[in-house]
Design an enzyme around this catalytic site. Structure first.
Site, PDB file in Angstrom:
ATOM      1  N   HIS A 425       6.336  -0.709   3.982  1.00  0.00           N
ATOM      2  CA  HIS A 425       5.656   0.139   4.974  1.00  0.00           C
ATOM      3  C   HIS A 425       4.193   0.372   4.629  1.00  0.00           C
ATOM      4  O   HIS A 425       3.453   0.966   5.418  1.00  0.00           O
ATOM      5  CB  HIS A 425       6.400   1.471   5.141  1.00  0.00           C
ATOM      6  CG  HIS A 425       6.191   2.463   4.047  1.00  0.00           C
ATOM      7  ND1 HIS A 425       7.080   2.660   3.017  1.00  0.00           N
ATOM      8  CD2 HIS A 425       5.183   3.350   3.834  1.00  0.00           C
ATOM      9  CE1 HIS A 425       6.641   3.616   2.216  1.00  0.00           C
ATOM     10  NE2 HIS A 425       5.485   4.050   2.698  1.00  0.00           N
ATOM     11  N   ASP A 472      12.693  -1.831   2.065  1.00  0.00           N
ATOM     12  CA  ASP A 472      11.286  -1.419   2.057  1.00  0.00           C
ATOM     13  C   ASP A 472      10.590  -1.967   0.814  1.00  0.00           C
ATOM     14  O   ASP A 472      10.300  -1.237  -0.133  1.00  0.00           O
ATOM     15  CB  ASP A 472      11.204   0.110   2.114  1.00  0.00           C
ATOM     16  CG  ASP A 472       9.788   0.614   2.323  1.00  0.00           C
ATOM     17  OD1 ASP A 472       8.926  -0.192   2.728  1.00  0.00           O
ATOM     18  OD2 ASP A 472       9.547   1.820   2.088  1.00  0.00           O
ATOM     19  N   SER A 569       3.364   6.316  -1.953  1.00  0.00           N
ATOM     20  CA  SER A 569       4.171   5.212  -1.430  1.00  0.00           C
ATOM     21  C   SER A 569       3.792   3.882  -2.063  1.00  0.00           C
ATOM     22  O   SER A 569       2.609   3.592  -2.281  1.00  0.00           O
ATOM     23  CB  SER A 569       3.996   5.108   0.080  1.00  0.00           C
ATOM     24  OG  SER A 569       4.659   6.154   0.748  1.00  0.00           O
TER      25      SER A 569
END
Length: 627
Positions: A425, A472, A569
């Site tokens: 992402h 992911d 992230s």
């Protein structure tokens, strides 16, 4: 559902089922099939009991064996592919600091690994003995069995002339099921031995020409996986013992056996989890809550013999058996007084050679800066990467910053070569929009050691789901320097982190670390790289229910004191094994309510994507111990 009854009531169960089928409407083919199954394949009841040693039924149902590289290491002539050990081509074996081997086919092999790789691929025993020449009359490591007493003798190299053989008995004190299994398999009994029997040494019969009877015995130490006794370790000769090895090969289940091996052999439950390979395929030592006797339990649940502890060969995935040389018993002390070159030593040298060829997971301590850094929260301990503290300038040497159109919104981890792992992402299929910064400490200011590298390509996992965050994970391929294979100059402040090949390497509650420039408890982005310790959390579906999918894992503190947050992230969750080697265990993916109780951070479980990573990046890069 049919309920199995104890052995005494099993016959009654079969009769009742047959009567029921006879009275039922005719479903001829199905009835015939069930009748034949019951009548010609007797059901053996195996009571399920918890003895405190054998592990869960879930683990046992996996039928793990010595080929299951999710729990154990492949041997140097094998490599781990999709969780199982497969034969390597012989040319991949190391060629330095090795001892040549004479084969049974009179061919000289450059190393034990080379010979065993040929054995593995051809499924035929090759090793005869360690030697530089193979003369026709030299055929050592032959085993013979006395037809009357079933006592075993073994031809072993003469210490004064290694190309000739002496005939020895096998000392009873070192004879166990692992060695007995090897001997019986060599004689054609695929399931190995029934028992490791011992007997008094035979004497020549009167009026017989038998005059040459061994006057000493040799200690044999086997893992139980060898093809013949010649592949086991031969320890020092000793004076004759009262008992020597006797053959008793497997002929079928015996009354009371209650542990099914993966290879269909039946042993007693008391033989499981004792560090001895009684099954012959090691399935009795793979799923253990604790070990019997003095056997050593690896954190992955595998029991190994005490003699394997501190012997220079890493047997436990996390290296726990090599942390220190634990006290050995009297029999084990003989290991240090050897008259012969042993395969175990060759395996150790082969492993060291393989491990030295891959450099990862160990930071360059010469450049770690001891400079004190101010906490970014005034008046005390920092309260949130959430919950983190400033790292030292060169402390986390695999941490990278992912620059997207001059903005840093995500982190990543350097895994070697020209490859970085991050969250899917965090990226998109537009490589020119991204750059990767190495050795960055202050988010908006480069250090002397900072490298700013353009991106060549971005590999997003093909099954990534942006709505659920499944799969992911993404690989960022860096652009190489002109006319070179490198993507940046050698940098003492940059080291790769290792890629784990199995989800069993670290267990729940293991303490790991996270790092990044994400938001703090005050909702502000960090100015310097922060890091914090977190614990691996089991059964994360309790907190996120059906939102928690395969390939995900949780870490943090359930009280919310430590967590990853927006801006972290793609960053690394790194766990260190018992020998100080660091692995990229997770990638920061998603979570609810940063730093709040009951909402641990969710990470991509890197080990679940090992095969995909290796397919993209190649063998040499990502295989630390299973290359």
């Amino acid at each position: 559902m049919w309920v199995m009854m104890r052995r005494g009531g099993l016959f009654l169960l079969v009769l009742l089922v047959l009567q029921t089928l006879s009275a039922s409407p005719p479903e001829s083919s199905k009835i015939t099939q069930i009748r034949q199954t019951l009548m010609f394949n007797p059901i053996r009841y195996v009571p399920v009991q918890d003895d405190g040693y054998v592990g869960s039924r879930e683990c046992l149902n996996q039928s793990h064996t010595h080929k299951s590289c999710a729990l154990v290491f492949c041997r140097p002539w094998e490599r781990c592919v999709d969780g199982a050990c497969h034969c390597k081509p012989p040319y991949l074996c190391p060629s330095k600091n090795v001892t040549s081997v004479c084969g049974r086919n009179k061919r000289v092999y450059r190393s034990y690994c080379h010979a065993m790789a040929s054995t593995c691929r051809n499924r035929s025993p090759i090793v005869s003995h360690f030697a530089e020449t193979c003369l026709p009359e030299h055929q050592i490591y032959n085993s013979t069995e006395d037809a009357r007493t079933h006592v075993i003798t073994l031809d072993v190299p003469n210490p004064l002339n290694p190309e000739t053989a002496d005939r020895k008995f096998i000392c009873g004190s070192s004879w166990n099921m692992a060695a007995a299994n090897v001997y019986c398999r060599e004689r054609g009994h695929l399931l190995g031995a029934q028992r490791a029997d011992k007997a008094r040494p035979p004497v020549p019969r009167r009026r017989s020409r038998e005059t040459s009877v061994p006057q000493s015995c040799v200690h044999v130490q086997c893992e139980g996986l060898e093809n013949n006794l010649g592949e086991c370790a031969l320890l020092k000769n000793t004076d004759m013992e009262q008992k020597v090895a006797k053959a008793n090969c497997y002929s079928g289940p015996v009354k009371g056996c209650d542990f099914d091996c993966a290879n269909s052999k039946c042993i007693f439950r008391e033989q499981a989890c004792d560090g001895v390979n009684d099954c012959g395929d090691q399935s009795d030592e793979m799923c253990c809550r604790k070990c019997r006797g003095d056997a050593f339990r690896c954190n992955s649940g595998v029991c190994i013999p005490r003699s394997a502890v501190g012997d220079g060969v890493r047997d436990c995935l996390d290296g726990g058996d090599e942390v220190e040389k634990l006290k050995r018993n009297e029999t084990d002390s003989m290991m240090d007084d050897r008259n012969f070159t042993t395969p175990r030593n060759e395996i150790r040298l082969g492993r060291l050679n393989l491990e030295s060829s891959v450099k990862c997971g160990v930071p360059n301590m010469d450049i770690v800066d001891d400079e004190e850094v101010e906490d970014r929260a005034s008046g005390g301990r920092v309260k949130r990467v959430v919950g983190g503290a400033p790292a030292r300038p060169h402390q986390i040497q695999w941490q990278v910053a992912l620059v997207d159109l001059d903005q840093i919104h995500c982190g990543g981890a350097y895994i070697g070569g020209c490859w970085v792992l991050t969250a899917a992402h965090c990226v998109r299929n537009q490589p020119s929009a991204f750059r990767v910064k190495f050795s960055l400490w202050k988010k908006n200011r480069a250090q002397v050691t900072t490298d700013n590298v353009p991106v060549q390509n971005i590999h997003i996992h093909p099954n990534y789901n942006a709505k659920t965050y499944e799969n992911d994970i993404a690989l960022v391929e860096l652009m190489k320097l002109p006319n070179e294979k490198k993507c940046f100059r050698d940098n003492p402040a940059v080291r790769p982190v290792c890629v784990p090949w199995t989800p069993h390497l670290f267990q729940p509650n293991h303490t790991c670390s996270i790092s990044g420039w994400g938001r703090t408890a005050e909702g502000k982005a960090a100015k310097v790289l922060l890091w914090a310790k977190v614990s691996l959390i089991a059964e994360c579906e309790r907190y996120y229910e059906d939102r928690f999918k395969a390939g995900m894992m949780c870490a943090g503190d359930l009280d919310g004191s430590v967590d990853s947050c927006q801006g972290d992230s793609g960053g690394p969750l790194v766990c260190e094994d018992e020998l100080g080697v660091s692995y990229l265990w997770g990638i920061v993916s998603w979570g609810d309510k940063c730093g709040e109780p009951g909402f641990p951070g969710v990470y991509t479980q890197v080990a679940d994507f090992f095969e995909w990573i290796r397919f993209q990046a190649g063998w040499p890069l990502v295989t630390q111990y299973n290359s």
